[in-house]
Design an enzyme around this catalytic site. Structure first.
Site, PDB file in Angstrom:
ATOM      1  N   GLY A   1      -3.433 -50.802  16.524  1.00 16.65           N
ATOM      2  CA  GLY A   1      -2.257 -51.651  16.402  1.00 16.65           C
ATOM      3  C   GLY A   1      -1.839 -52.031  15.003  1.00 16.65           C
TER       4      GLY A   1
ATOM      5  N   ARG B   1      -1.522 -45.107  14.362  1.00 14.35           N
ATOM      6  CA  ARG B   1      -0.399 -45.129  13.424  1.00 14.35           C
ATOM      7  C   ARG B   1      -0.845 -45.357  11.977  1.00 14.35           C
ATOM      8  NH1 ARG B   1       4.700 -46.887  15.344  1.00 14.35           N
ATOM      9  NH2 ARG B   1       3.556 -47.996  16.953  1.00 14.35           N
TER      10      ARG B   1
ATOM     11  N   TYR C   1      12.490 -46.909  20.702  1.00 13.61           N
ATOM     12  CA  TYR C   1      12.012 -48.230  20.240  1.00 13.61           C
ATOM     13  C   TYR C   1      12.903 -48.820  19.162  1.00 13.61           C
ATOM     14  CZ  TYR C   1       7.792 -45.729  21.760  1.00 13.61           C
ATOM     15  OH  TYR C   1       6.890 -44.966  22.430  1.00 13.61           O
TER      16      TYR C   1
ATOM     17  N   CYS D   1      22.776 -33.667  23.769  1.00 17.02           N
ATOM     18  CA  CYS D   1      23.903 -34.234  24.505  1.00 17.02           C
ATOM     19  C   CYS D   1      23.584 -35.632  25.035  1.00 17.02           C
ATOM     20  CB  CYS D   1      24.275 -33.316  25.656  1.00 17.02           C
ATOM     21  SG  CYS D   1      24.458 -31.632  25.107  1.00 17.02           S
TER      22      CYS D   1
HETATM   23  N1  LLP Z   1      -5.771 -48.118  21.616  1.00 13.09           N
HETATM   24  C1  LLP Z   1      -5.051 -48.188  22.746  1.00 13.09           C
HETATM   25  C2  LLP Z   1      -5.705 -48.588  23.996  1.00 13.09           C
HETATM   26  C3  LLP Z   1      -3.675 -47.895  22.718  1.00 13.09           C
HETATM   27  O1  LLP Z   1      -2.954 -47.986  23.829  1.00 13.09           O
HETATM   28  C4  LLP Z   1      -3.063 -47.512  21.494  1.00 13.09           C
HETATM   29  C5  LLP Z   1      -1.640 -47.191  21.417  1.00 13.09           C
HETATM   30  C6  LLP Z   1      -3.875 -47.423  20.352  1.00 13.09           C
HETATM   31  C7  LLP Z   1      -5.224 -47.750  20.449  1.00 13.09           C
HETATM   32  C8  LLP Z   1      -3.338 -47.017  19.014  1.00 13.09           C
HETATM   33  O2  LLP Z   1      -2.376 -47.899  18.545  1.00 13.09           O
HETATM   34  P1  LLP Z   1      -1.833 -47.784  17.024  1.00 13.09           P
HETATM   35  O3  LLP Z   1      -2.995 -48.064  16.095  1.00 13.09           O
HETATM   36  O4  LLP Z   1      -1.309 -46.412  16.830  1.00 13.09           O
HETATM   37  O5  LLP Z   1      -0.788 -48.811  16.946  1.00 13.09           O
HETATM   38  N2  LLP Z   1       4.802 -44.476  20.776  1.00 13.09           N
HETATM   39  C9  LLP Z   1       4.840 -45.812  20.216  1.00 13.09           C
HETATM   40  C10 LLP Z   1       3.471 -46.404  20.094  1.00 13.09           C
HETATM   41  C11 LLP Z   1       2.696 -46.429  21.400  1.00 13.09           C
HETATM   42  C12 LLP Z   1       1.296 -46.978  21.249  1.00 13.09           C
HETATM   43  C13 LLP Z   1       0.518 -46.775  22.491  1.00 13.09           C
HETATM   44  N3  LLP Z   1      -0.848 -47.200  22.424  1.00 13.09           N
HETATM   45  C14 LLP Z   1       5.586 -45.756  18.879  1.00 13.09           C
HETATM   46  O6  LLP Z   1       6.034 -44.689  18.480  1.00 13.09           O
HETATM   47  O7  LLP Z   1       5.797 -46.788  18.247  1.00 13.09           O
END
Ligand code: LLP
Length: 429
Positions: free
Chosen positions: A239, A292, A332, A359
């Site tokens: 996150g 991310r 988003y 489209c």
């Molecule tokens: N752990 C779990 C249980 C998760 O569901 C996620 C992301 C992560 C870790 C990794 O999160 P990060 O560190 O990447 O924030 N497609 C969306 C983001 C979806 C995130 C889903 N879960 C976007 O492009 O913003």
């Protein structure tokens, strides 16, 4: 840091001129900086050095085999959400004993696959799933290592589609129900080994406050579970947010530096400094699941301008990438900086919409944004596209998936060929 900057008037990824990559491999083209990926991994590892920890990279952010291999070589574990992701991790040389398996809807086939491969933990999202895991493990004569995902009911203050830690979200088990669930599981589920506790409150968090709130709220619970059930790890999820605005300029100066009034109040050093003291005396291994943060600013999407269309109300720059290649703006309201590959000589700006060929009115990369002008035939880079870019790409409008290139120093390597028409219809009759 990230590896993108202008050198001699041309945008480079590390030592490689992006124009030459666009010319050699065509567009749309994803380009990743290997140095940035490993730098981010090490930086996070360093920030957490005061506590026993393991970084389980969230494969969903970018699952290219070469990216996974790079991270496996750094000693990363992997957080997976499907059988397909486990398959990729194994192909890339990742160690299943350092894999955690998240997700609310694991299938029987996925559970069997992961049990047989000997993953570190199933991160379970409901009592029903835990009971099913126990049943399947029993059938195979195995013990399933598991952690329940606690939903701490904390507001992550991020986009509603990527907020996961509130009671109304589908994720995890209510905070109040966890103790009883562990009691019941330890008595009734002989094929489960309760190994840890997991949480993840959302993605693209740009403030430290929700992380602190969640850690402080869940700490007494974790202590209790350790005492009663001997759990050995606590995954605090992923996150960590990244900078999307002005990411090129801030990258040159070091994007992790705190910048007032920007979307970057959260630095990785701050994350470590605030969380390590709160975690270090628990006697638990702390797991992190960043996606991310590791790859987001390590990638760009190169696209070529096809046409300029001047209407009564707006000027549209029509480019050859579409929402099928990068869906974040449409889904988003995601912001990606758009910069020309040739360094602008003047500070003059034009007000444009940059749109794709699909489209749908949602097929845009920016609307009413002031950009340095660029003409048909010229390429631009959509910045910060390394996470949830290619990974979310689709064949919508029967558009082949773009190619991907990994840069390391002065070397550029194609790590996924552009999809051709034959593979587009593979499996159909
Ligand atoms: N752990 C779990 C249980 C998760 O569901 C996620 C992301 C992560 C870790 C990794 O999160 P990060 O560190 O990447 O924030 N497609 C969306 C983001 C979806 C995130 C889903 N879960 C976007 O492009 O913003």
């Amino acid at each position: 840091m990230h590896g993108f900057s202008y050198k001699s008037g041309s945008l480079h990824c590390e030592e490689v001129d992006l124009k030459t990559l666009a010319a050699s491999y065509g567009t749309p083209l994803y380009v990743y900086s290997g140095g940035t990926i490993t730098d981010h991994f090490r930086r996070l590892d360093e920030a957490l050095s005061g506590v026993p920890h393991e970084i389980a990279y969230a494969v969903k952010a970018n699952s290219n085999l070469s990216v996974l291999r790079l991270l496996a070589a750094q000693g990363a574990g992997f957080d997976i959400v499907s059988g397909g992701e486990l398959f990729r991790v194994l192909k890339a040389g990742g160690d299943p004993a350092h894999c955690t398996f998240a997700g609310v809807g694991k299938t029987r086939a996925e559970i069997i696959y992961a049990l047989n491969e000997g993953i570190y933990s199933f991160n379970v999202e409901s009592e029903e799933e835990l009971r099913y895991l126990n049943q399947v493990a029993g059938e195979l004569g195995l013990i399933a290592p598991a952690a329940v995902r606690v939903n701490p009911n904390v507001d992550a203050k991020t986009h509603k589609y990527i907020s996961t830690g509130k009671s109304e979200n589908k994720f995890g088990v209510d905070f109040e129900a966890i103790v009883d669930l562990y009691e019941r599981a330890s008595k009734e589920l002989p094929h489960i080994r309760l190994r840890g506790l997991q949480m993840h409150i959302g993605s693209q968090l740009t403030s430290i406050a929700p992380f602190i709130e969640a850690v402080e709220k869940v700490t007494p619970l974790v202590r209790l579970l350790k005492q009663r059930h001997g759990i050995e790890f606590w995954s605090i999820g992923g996150g960590i947010g990244i900078v999307y605005h002005n990411s090129l300029e801030s990258g040159a100066a070091g994007w992790w530096q705190q910048r007032e009034g920007s979307d970057a109040p959260l630095t990785i050093e701050r994350y470590g400094k605030e969380l390590v003291p709160r975690l270090k005396d628990l006697g638990l291994k702390i797991l992190l699941e960043p996606g991310r943060y590791i790859v987001g600013n390590a990638g760009v999407l190169l696209t070529r301008c096809l046409y300029e269309k001047k209407g009564l109300a707006k000027t549209f720059k029509i480019v050859d990438a579409g929402m099928n290649d990068l869906i974040r703006p449409a889904l988003y309201e995601g912001h990606h900086e758009i910069v020309p590959l040739t360094e602008p000589v003047s500070s003059e700006r034009v007000m444009v919409d940059v749109v794709g060929p699909i489209c749908e009115s949602g097929d845009f990369f920016c609307q009413d944004r002031e950009l340095s002008d660029f003409q048909p035939g010229e390429c631009v880079a959509l910045m910060s596209a390394g996470a949830y870019g290619f990974a979310m790409a689709s064949n919508y409008n029967s558009r082949p998936l773009p190619a991907e290139v990994l840069v390391e120093g002065a070397t550029a390597r194609i790590i996924r060929h552009r999809q051709d028409f034959d593979s587009l219809i593979e499996g159909e009759s």
